[in-house]
Design a protein around this motif. Sequence first.
Motif, PDB file in Angstrom:
ATOM      1  N   ARG A   1       0.821  -1.214   0.000  1.00  0.00           N
ATOM      2  CA  ARG A   1       0.000   0.000   0.000  1.00  0.00           C
ATOM      3  C   ARG A   1       0.855   1.263   0.000  1.00  0.00           C
ATOM      4  NH1 ARG A   1      -5.419  -0.004   0.374  1.00  0.00           N
ATOM      5  NH2 ARG A   1      -6.483  -1.964   0.801  1.00  0.00           N
TER       6      ARG A   1
ATOM      7  N   ASN B   1       0.011  -0.418  -4.638  1.00  0.00           N
ATOM      8  CA  ASN B   1      -1.412  -0.188  -4.349  1.00  0.00           C
ATOM      9  C   ASN B   1      -1.680   1.115  -3.610  1.00  0.00           C
ATOM     10  OD1 ASN B   1      -1.980  -2.591  -5.595  1.00  0.00           O
ATOM     11  ND2 ASN B   1      -1.868  -3.800  -3.710  1.00  0.00           N
TER      12      ASN B   1
ATOM     13  N   LEU C   1      -5.076   2.930  -3.813  1.00  0.00           N
ATOM     14  CA  LEU C   1      -6.297   2.250  -3.370  1.00  0.00           C
ATOM     15  C   LEU C   1      -6.616   2.526  -1.905  1.00  0.00           C
ATOM     16  CD1 LEU C   1      -5.607  -1.217  -5.049  1.00  0.00           C
ATOM     17  CD2 LEU C   1      -7.074   0.623  -5.918  1.00  0.00           C
TER      18      LEU C   1
ATOM     19  N   ASP D   1     -12.049  -1.322  -3.634  1.00  0.00           N
ATOM     20  CA  ASP D   1     -10.610  -1.088  -3.559  1.00  0.00           C
ATOM     21  C   ASP D   1      -9.898  -2.298  -2.953  1.00  0.00           C
ATOM     22  OD1 ASP D   1     -10.888   1.338  -4.694  1.00  0.00           O
ATOM     23  OD2 ASP D   1     -10.104   2.511  -3.019  1.00  0.00           O
ATOM     24  N   ARG D   2     -10.515  -2.915  -1.968  1.00  0.00           N
ATOM     25  CA  ARG D   2      -9.923  -4.108  -1.355  1.00  0.00           C
ATOM     26  C   ARG D   2      -9.837  -5.230  -2.377  1.00  0.00           C
ATOM     27  NH1 ARG D   2     -10.260  -5.266   4.796  1.00  0.00           N
ATOM     28  NH2 ARG D   2     -10.361  -3.169   5.631  1.00  0.00           N
TER      29      ARG D   2
ATOM     30  N   ASN E   1      -7.087  -4.404  -4.704  1.00  0.00           N
ATOM     31  CA  ASN E   1      -5.842  -4.599  -3.953  1.00  0.00           C
ATOM     32  C   ASN E   1      -5.427  -6.073  -3.987  1.00  0.00           C
ATOM     33  OD1 ASN E   1      -3.773  -3.816  -1.973  1.00  0.00           O
ATOM     34  ND2 ASN E   1      -5.021  -4.912  -0.476  1.00  0.00           N
TER      35      ASN E   1
END
Lengths: 236, 236
Positions: free
Chosen positions: B70, B74, B77, B83-84, B87
């Motif tokens: 993240r 990602n 996101l 979004d999950r 991801n």
Amino acid sequence: MSTMGNSTNIFWQESPIGKLERQKLLNQKGCVVWITGLSGSGKSTLACSLSRELYTRGKLSYILDGDNLRHGLNKDLGFKADDRTENIRRVGEVAKLFADTGLICIASLISPYRKDRDACRAMLPDANFIEARLLEDGLHEHVRQEIQKAFTSLHVLERLKIFSPYLDLISLHSRSYIQPGFTGIDDPYEPPLNCEIEIQQKDGDCPTPGAMAGEVVSYLEEKGWDVYQQASGSNM
Amino acid sequence: MSTMGNSTNIFWQESPIGKLERQKLLNQKGCVVWITGLSGSGKSTLACSLSRELYTRGKLSYILDGDNLRHGLNKDLGFKADDRTENIRRVGEVAKLFADTGLICIASLISPYRKDRDACRAMLPDANFIEARLLEDGLHEHVRQEIQKAFTSLHVLERLKIFSPYLDLISLHSRSYIQPGFTGIDDPYEPPLNCEIEIQQKDGDCPTPGAMAGEVVSYLEEKGWDVYQQASGSNM
């Protein structure tokens, strides 16, 4: 605490086995060889040839092919400028991870915009991003001109509203190849200003796949990546 | 010719050096160990311990940590359901590439939704996706309950419009930890129905990191992944 992305509570997890340990196990150093150039300039040819050359030297590489990734990681992206930028960004992020594993990551993408390539370069430590630009050869220029002509003609025919089953067929076939945003036709290619390697024809002759790979291998060796060294001992 | 994504003229580029050659060079087989479980269940602990265990056996692994990604791949996101899903999809695609290099890819993510994990499983050949579920322990359940209480109290205080500088400070601090969509609090975790490995406390005791890694290593060995075999000869 991170302030990136959409969360403020995502902490970095450090692994006890880092790049150095992995490189020791592999007996090689991780880096990214980023191959850029127009369609048909020989990117895939160089990528495959380089992968083979490194393999014969006992070095592990992996090809991140821009086209292949559009079947997987980047299948949600199109060819507009924003999508191309996101496409390159993701490949850059993945290439960074691959280099971190200790592999020699060979990224092969048109990657037409300079700022996008430079953003990928900025993700990696200095010297770990090796940009190799392929200059299109004579054959490619010929193909490019023919595509340009077909593209123009189809536009003319469309404007004149001249259609026949035969023309429709040509149009359909050509459009599957010549789509809007075709780099070098109606979308710009911005050549690198200071890339590490530039491969071009000599005396009008295209270099062989082996010769192209040789240029990259020579560069890597010169910069201390030890790719001439044969695998030996228990670490490789 | 591909019909995936937004283009119809993207062909698959085959590399002369494939997974088999890379596995031979590495003296190991590529796969994905997908670690799933709630926050605080020990995913990162297991990932790190497993990576270390494999390293001592001369096996190359790489951790794809959901939190770390993240910050990079990602970072665009958030934490909403869509979004999950995206991801997890991206991590699955990258894990697939890593397994294809011949590495043992250790993916460590909450990955709360069953369909998202199953979509990643479907990307890989059978048996190359090994799902390891961590069951939260007693300590975690205690933490979970406290978070739930704080979360509820903050909601009550907000509804009552009771604020003071002190309360604001608590609220701010807590919110950075307890955000909407916190899996297991106000977002569901869907446990696997048929995962390969399930790690849970025995007689109320949490397994040690080494014991957790041992369970995965045993599974891999049992299924013929040869992870007990020490590196030997010139291929490793």
